[in-house]
Design an enzyme around this catalytic site. Sequence first.
Site, mmCIF file in Angstrom:
data_model
loop_
_atom_site.group_PDB
_atom_site.id
_atom_site.type_symbol
_atom_site.label_atom_id
_atom_site.label_comp_id
_atom_site.label_asym_id
_atom_site.label_seq_id
_atom_site.Cartn_x
_atom_site.Cartn_y
_atom_site.Cartn_z
ATOM 1 N N LYS A 119 73.937 1.868 78.211
ATOM 2 C CA LYS A 119 73.075 0.708 78.398
ATOM 3 C C LYS A 119 73.578 -0.247 79.476
ATOM 4 O O LYS A 119 72.785 -0.890 80.167
ATOM 5 C CB LYS A 119 72.920 -0.029 77.068
ATOM 6 C CG LYS A 119 72.172 0.812 76.057
ATOM 7 C CD LYS A 119 71.825 0.052 74.812
ATOM 8 C CE LYS A 119 71.087 0.973 73.856
ATOM 9 N NZ LYS A 119 70.526 0.277 72.730
ATOM 10 N N TYR A 205 70.366 -13.497 73.102
ATOM 11 C CA TYR A 205 69.449 -13.059 72.047
ATOM 12 C C TYR A 205 68.220 -13.945 72.047
ATOM 13 O O TYR A 205 68.320 -15.173 71.962
ATOM 14 C CB TYR A 205 70.157 -13.132 70.692
ATOM 15 C CG TYR A 205 69.270 -12.754 69.525
ATOM 16 C CD1 TYR A 205 68.839 -11.453 69.364
ATOM 17 C CD2 TYR A 205 68.879 -13.710 68.600
ATOM 18 C CE1 TYR A 205 68.024 -11.101 68.300
ATOM 19 C CE2 TYR A 205 68.064 -13.375 67.524
ATOM 20 C CZ TYR A 205 67.643 -12.068 67.381
ATOM 21 O OH TYR A 205 66.842 -11.720 66.327
ATOM 22 N N LYS A 240 61.139 0.453 64.243
ATOM 23 C CA LYS A 240 59.722 0.138 64.395
ATOM 24 C C LYS A 240 58.935 0.617 63.172
ATOM 25 O O LYS A 240 59.213 1.682 62.633
ATOM 26 C CB LYS A 240 59.179 0.827 65.651
ATOM 27 C CG LYS A 240 59.787 0.266 66.926
ATOM 28 C CD LYS A 240 59.515 1.159 68.118
ATOM 29 C CE LYS A 240 60.288 0.652 69.325
ATOM 30 N NZ LYS A 240 60.307 1.652 70.419
ATOM 31 N N GLU A 291 65.659 -1.249 77.968
ATOM 32 C CA GLU A 291 66.240 0.089 78.134
ATOM 33 C C GLU A 291 65.166 1.108 78.489
ATOM 34 O O GLU A 291 63.971 0.846 78.343
ATOM 35 C CB GLU A 291 66.974 0.529 76.860
ATOM 36 C CG GLU A 291 66.092 0.613 75.625
ATOM 37 C CD GLU A 291 66.903 0.909 74.355
ATOM 38 O OE1 GLU A 291 67.934 0.237 74.148
ATOM 39 O OE2 GLU A 291 66.500 1.796 73.602
ATOM 40 N N ASN A 293 63.965 4.849 77.379
ATOM 41 C CA ASN A 293 64.109 5.910 76.388
ATOM 42 C C ASN A 293 63.683 7.219 77.030
ATOM 43 O O ASN A 293 62.527 7.377 77.404
ATOM 44 C CB ASN A 293 63.253 5.618 75.163
ATOM 45 C CG ASN A 293 63.780 4.410 74.417
ATOM 46 O OD1 ASN A 293 64.983 4.279 74.190
ATOM 47 N ND2 ASN A 293 62.902 3.507 74.057
ATOM 48 N N ARG A 295 62.807 10.299 76.311
ATOM 49 C CA ARG A 295 62.312 11.295 75.356
ATOM 50 C C ARG A 295 60.846 10.999 75.071
ATOM 51 O O ARG A 295 60.336 9.967 75.488
ATOM 52 C CB ARG A 295 63.095 11.181 74.049
ATOM 53 C CG ARG A 295 62.953 9.790 73.438
ATOM 54 C CD ARG A 295 63.525 9.645 72.044
ATOM 55 N NE ARG A 295 63.222 8.335 71.495
ATOM 56 C CZ ARG A 295 64.024 7.276 71.564
ATOM 57 N NH1 ARG A 295 65.180 7.364 72.192
ATOM 58 N NH2 ARG A 295 63.676 6.127 71.042
#
Lengths: 459, 82
Positions: A119, A205, A240, A291, A293, A295
Amino acid sequence: MGRTFSKILVANRGEIALRIIRACKEMGIQSVAVYSEADEDSMHVKQSDERVCIGPAVSAKSYLNIESIIQAARDTGADAVHPGYGYLAEKKAFAVACLESGIVFIGPKPENLALAGDKIAAKTRMQDAGLPVMPSSPGGVSTIEDARAFAEKIGYPVMVKASGGGGGRGIKVCHNVAELEEEFPVARMEGRTAFDNDEVYVEKYLTNPRHIEFQILADKHGNVIHLGERECTIQRRYQKLIEECPSPALTPELRNVMSRAAIEAARAVDYENAGTVEFLLDSDMNFYFMEINSRIQVEHPVTELVTGVDLVKEQIRLAAGGTLDYSFDDLNRRGWAIECRINAEDPEKNFKPSPGTIQEYHAPGGYGVRLDTHLYQGYELPIYYDSLLAKLITFDLTREGAIDIMRRALHEYRIEPLKTTIPLYCQVMDDNDFREGNFGTDYIERFLPEEDGEEDDDL
Amino acid sequence: MSKRIEVKAAMSGIFYRTASPEEPPYVEVGTEVKKKQVLGLLETMKVFQKVRSPVDGKVAEILVENETPLKDGDVIFIIETE
């Protein structure tokens, strides 16, 4: 035109293995299922053209066993492997092993996987490409003194994140110095045990943001397109629960800007095949790259229903060298799709898992309903794998219509005697804030019983 | 009078005696334990739950080995209590 595959080995289990086998059948491609000793009666094994047992129940010895899976591909003469999500989907070593065995890995290039898994490196690359990223420590932080210094510079609250983390694990939110001092060593430990990498970083955050992600497709010839966004804000502990397409939060202008950023992100890493660029959106509509992903995502069906593009078939076509000769604006987009992830968990009891055998099963159907699941009556849930039972997806021309269909379909669905998240979703579908599209990442908490302080039993 | 209390699996899952392979087991036969003390872990569908002692006492028997798949209600420990 172009080449295609004659036989694909599906290196996964559960609903996603079935999803891929279905795509193979429709494309006239033979499919090979792999399975563990605990999955002999699993639906993906029943539905495939061929099947190979790759090891014992424990995932580390079967679904994560690279050697065994490559051997199964060789023995069956598969010319490509589809990894699904989870397991080996983002393991560079697996993509490399496929390559070295002359088997096509249906997914991104090994370099893409390595970067997506790191990351800090991914964020640095995005920052260099001019994308907005969340303020954070520029690299890994190895001492509590450095962590404190960065936290003070960017301001509390902050997150300590494992650089190799994923799926919501290895993330600690700290509101002050005391919490940082407590959580910092824990995050490093979790990173070390879960991902074999104790590098952590400190990041700003955002309180109650929205999670918006863009679906990307990239071919081997330099074409990169996006297929719009997915709204993935409704989560519990970074997992999620409900996703939709499009997002009720985006204006056409913001969609334009964010989609361009998503394409930039994919180009910056020379991305190939299907991927997802995740952003956080704050209440002032500022967005930040989070980020990539690398996939197929669990929640891909909502994009499929709205765009009419079968993402798994596109993955297969692109891996075989196919060209993207269309763009987002060419798509005949319409309507609204919502997905509920139905898990074998009891929302009344702190989401405790609920294993067992399905004694009574009735699947919902009718107008606007898609159900991706490996369940059937009499199926015994193995205790070894995650608790995702089904993805219930509904579609209509309007968001309101899709919600009404979802509510109706949830009430039809019977999976007895398991405890599932269905009752929780029934409440959500009736909630005014949800119906108005008014929610942030802490939304789901209002439906959960207060934790009584003794409920620290799930680690 | 000492009593023997059974500690059972609250649901089916894989039983672990340690938090990770490098660490020593939570308890051995003969370990004195307090009520709510962690005796082991049970993994069900990727979620870990702690197996706790229901009473103050001493571990009298450990009936299952590390990494054994258990059914709901299988007896894991016997705790001896006063």
